[in-house]
Design an enzyme around this catalytic site. Structure first.
Site, PDB file in Angstrom:
ATOM      1  CE  LYS A 114      39.843 -26.170 -85.872  1.00 55.26           C
ATOM      2  NZ  LYS A 114      38.711 -25.825 -85.050  1.00 55.26           N
ATOM      3  CE  LYS A 197      42.424 -26.374 -74.480  1.00 58.55           C
ATOM      4  NZ  LYS A 197      42.205 -25.672 -75.720  1.00 58.55           N
ATOM      5  CE  LYS A 200      36.659 -30.976 -80.014  1.00 64.39           C
ATOM      6  NZ  LYS A 200      35.713 -29.961 -79.677  1.00 64.39           N
TER       7      LYS A 200
HETATM    8  P1  AMP Z   1      36.496 -26.368 -77.919  1.00 67.74           P
HETATM    9  O1  AMP Z   1      35.614 -27.579 -77.836  1.00 67.74           O
HETATM   10  O2  AMP Z   1      37.944 -26.689 -77.682  1.00 67.74           O
HETATM   11  O3  AMP Z   1      36.254 -25.535 -79.146  1.00 67.74           O
HETATM   12  O4  AMP Z   1      36.091 -25.434 -76.694  1.00 67.74           O
HETATM   13  C1  AMP Z   1      34.782 -24.972 -76.423  1.00 67.74           C
HETATM   14  C2  AMP Z   1      34.835 -24.023 -75.231  1.00 67.74           C
HETATM   15  O5  AMP Z   1      35.370 -24.676 -74.060  1.00 67.74           O
HETATM   16  C3  AMP Z   1      35.723 -22.797 -75.464  1.00 67.74           C
HETATM   17  O6  AMP Z   1      35.085 -21.682 -74.901  1.00 67.74           O
HETATM   18  C4  AMP Z   1      37.007 -23.107 -74.727  1.00 67.74           C
HETATM   19  O7  AMP Z   1      37.617 -21.931 -74.260  1.00 67.74           O
HETATM   20  C5  AMP Z   1      36.528 -23.995 -73.563  1.00 67.74           C
HETATM   21  N1  AMP Z   1      37.563 -24.998 -73.216  1.00 67.74           N
HETATM   22  C6  AMP Z   1      38.014 -26.004 -74.003  1.00 67.74           C
HETATM   23  N2  AMP Z   1      38.955 -26.753 -73.372  1.00 67.74           N
HETATM   24  C7  AMP Z   1      39.110 -26.206 -72.122  1.00 67.74           C
HETATM   25  C8  AMP Z   1      39.923 -26.517 -70.974  1.00 67.74           C
HETATM   26  N3  AMP Z   1      40.767 -27.543 -70.960  1.00 67.74           N
HETATM   27  N4  AMP Z   1      39.807 -25.732 -69.878  1.00 67.74           N
HETATM   28  C9  AMP Z   1      38.938 -24.682 -69.877  1.00 67.74           C
HETATM   29  N5  AMP Z   1      38.156 -24.345 -70.909  1.00 67.74           N
HETATM   30  C10 AMP Z   1      38.227 -25.083 -72.039  1.00 67.74           C
END
Ligand code: AMP
Ligand code: TRP
Length: 328
Positions: A114, A197, A200
Site C-alpha cells: 500500500k 473487479k 473505486k
Molecule cells: P474496499 O472499499 O475495497 O476496501 O472494500 C470494502 C469491502 O468490500 C471489503 O470487504 C471487500 O472485500 C469488499 N469488496 C470490494 N470490492 C468488491 C468487489 N468488486 N466484489 C466483492 N466485494 C468487494
C-alpha cells in the site's frame, strides 16, 4: 441463541459501490440474525491514508450510515457507531502500541504494498499512524472482546497480527482478551462495468446509492462479448459481463436469456434492459429505505449517537480491566 460476538468496520471513503454491498454489507445483514454484532464506521482508519484534507469526512460518515441502514442493518439489534466517538479506541491503540514489536508491523504484506501503491499516486503515507493501522484495527476488535470478524480476504494478515498482539497481552499481563477469528464472505468478486473487479480506483463501479435511472445508464455501458459485433452474430455469455450480473440479479431468466444469446436471438440492448429492470426490482427495498432516511437526517444522527453511547459502555468496561491488568 447467539453464535458469538462479531465486530467489523468499514472506512467512510465516500464511494460505496455494489461490490462492497454484495461482498461485505449483505453478509453483515445476514449475520445480524445469528450473532451479537457491533459495526463501526472507522473514520480514524480513513485518516491513516487521508489526513491532509478532512473536509468530506462528516458527509462520508453520514452517507455510510445511510448505506448501512438502507441495506437493512438494524440499529437496535446491532451496535452501529462511529469509531472516533468512542475514545477508548485511541486509548487501547496507544497501550497496544507499547507492546507491539516494530518488526511485526513492517512485515504485514499490505503495509509495503500500500505504501508503494499510494506513494506512486503522490500520496505520502510514510507516517507513524499508517504503520499502526493494524494495531488500531486490533484495538477495535478486542475492545468488545469480539471472537468473529467478517472481512474480505485482504484483511487476513491483519487478523493474524491481532491474534499475536492478543497472545502477547494475555501472556504479559492477564488473560483479558479472546483471540479473534476471520470469517470470510462467500460472495464472489463482482465485476465492474468494464469486466475488471469493481473498484473505486478503476472508475468502473455502480454506486450502491444509484437511482433507478443511474442504474439503467450504468448497465447500458457494460461490456459484452467483444466477438459479437452484430445482433445476428451468436453470442458467448461465458465472456459477457452482463451475463455475470444476470447470474446474480436475474437467476430466474438466466437459462432462457443465455440460450437466446447463443442463438443470436436476444440482442445486447434488450439483454441489458432486462437486467437493469431486474436490478431495479431487486434493489427497490434498499431505495425505499434510503429515501426515508435521507428525508430524515436528524434520525440518522440520533441512531449513531445511540450506537456511540452503547459502544462506549462496553469499551469503558474493557478498559477498566486493561488498566487494572497493566497497573495503570
Ligand atoms: P474496499 O472499499 O475495497 O476496501 O472494500 C470494502 C469491502 O468490500 C471489503 O470487504 C471487500 O472485500 C469488499 N469488496 C470490494 N470490492 C468488491 C468487489 N468488486 N466484489 C466483492 N466485494 C468487494
Ligand atoms: N481494515 C478494514 C478494511 O479496510 C476496516 C476495519 C477497521 C476493520 N477496523 C476493523 C474490519 C475491525 C474488521 C474489524 O476493510
Amino acid at each position: 441463541m447467539s453464535k458469538g460476538r462479531i465486530f467489523s468496520g468499514m472506512q467512510p471513503s465516500g464511494k460505496f459501490h455494489l461490490g462492497n454491498y454484495l461482498g461485505a454489507l449483505e453478509n453483515w445483514v445476514r449475520l445480524q440474525h445469528d450473532y451479537e454484532c457491533i459495526f463501526s464506521i472507522v473514520d480514524l482508519h480513513a485518516l491513516t491514508s487521508k489526513y491532509e484534507d478532512t473536509r468530506e469526512l462528516p458527509e462520508n460518515i453520514h452517507n455510510m450510515a445511510l448505506d448501512w441502514l438502507s441495506a437493512g442493518l438494524d440499529p437496535e439489534k446491532n451496535i452501529v457507531f462511529v469509531q472516533s466517538q468512542v475514545k477508548e479506541h485511541a486509548e487501547l491503540h496507544l497501550l497496544l502500541s507499547m507492546m507491539t514489536p516494530l518488526s511485526w508491523l513492517e512485515r504485514v504484506p499490505t503495509y509495503k504494498d500500500k505504501l508503494q501503491q499510494l506513494g506512486s499516486q503522490g500520496k505520502d503515507i510514510n507516517t507513524y499512524g499508517f504503520l499502526g493501522y493494524p494495531v488500531l484495527m486490533t484495538a477495535d476488535i478486542i475492545l468488545y472482546k469480539a471472537d468473529t470478524v467478517p472481512v474480505g480476504e485482504d484483511q487476513i494478515p491483519h487478523l493474524e497480527l491481532a491474534r499475536e498482539i492478543v497472545r502477547r497481552f494475555n501472556h504479559l499481563y492477564s488473560p483479558v482478551f479472546p483471540e479473534p477469528q476471520a470469517k470470510l464472505s462467500k460472495a464472489p468478486l463482482l465485476p465492474g462495468i468494464d469486466g475488471r473487479k469493481m473498484s473505486k480506483s478503476y472508475g468502473n463501479e455502480i454506486p450502491y446509492a444509484a437511482s433507478p435511472d443511474e442504474l439503467r445508464a450504468r448497465v447500458r455501458l457494460m461490456v459484452t462479448d467483444p466477438q459479437r459485433i452484430k445482433k445476428t452474430d451468436a453470442g458467448n455469455p461465458d465472456v459477457c459481463t452482463v451475463h455475470k450480473f444476470h447470474k446474480i440479479f436475474n437467476l430466474n431468466q438466466i437459462d432462457e436469456i443465455s440460450q437466446s444469446c447463443r442463438q443470436a436471438g436476444i440482442g445486447c440492448v434488450d439483454c441489458k434492459k432486462r437486467l437493469a429492470e431486474q436490478m431495479v426490482i431487486n434493489l427497490a427495498d434498499i431505495h425505499v429505505r434510503r429515501s426515508e432516511y435521507e428525508a430524515n437526517p436528524s434520525r440518522v444522527k440520533e441512531i449513531l449517537a445511540y450506537g456511540n453511547e452503547r459502544a462506549r459502555k462496553m469499551a469503558a468496561a474493557t478498559m477498566e480491566e486493561v488498566r487494572q491488568a497493566m497497573n495503570l
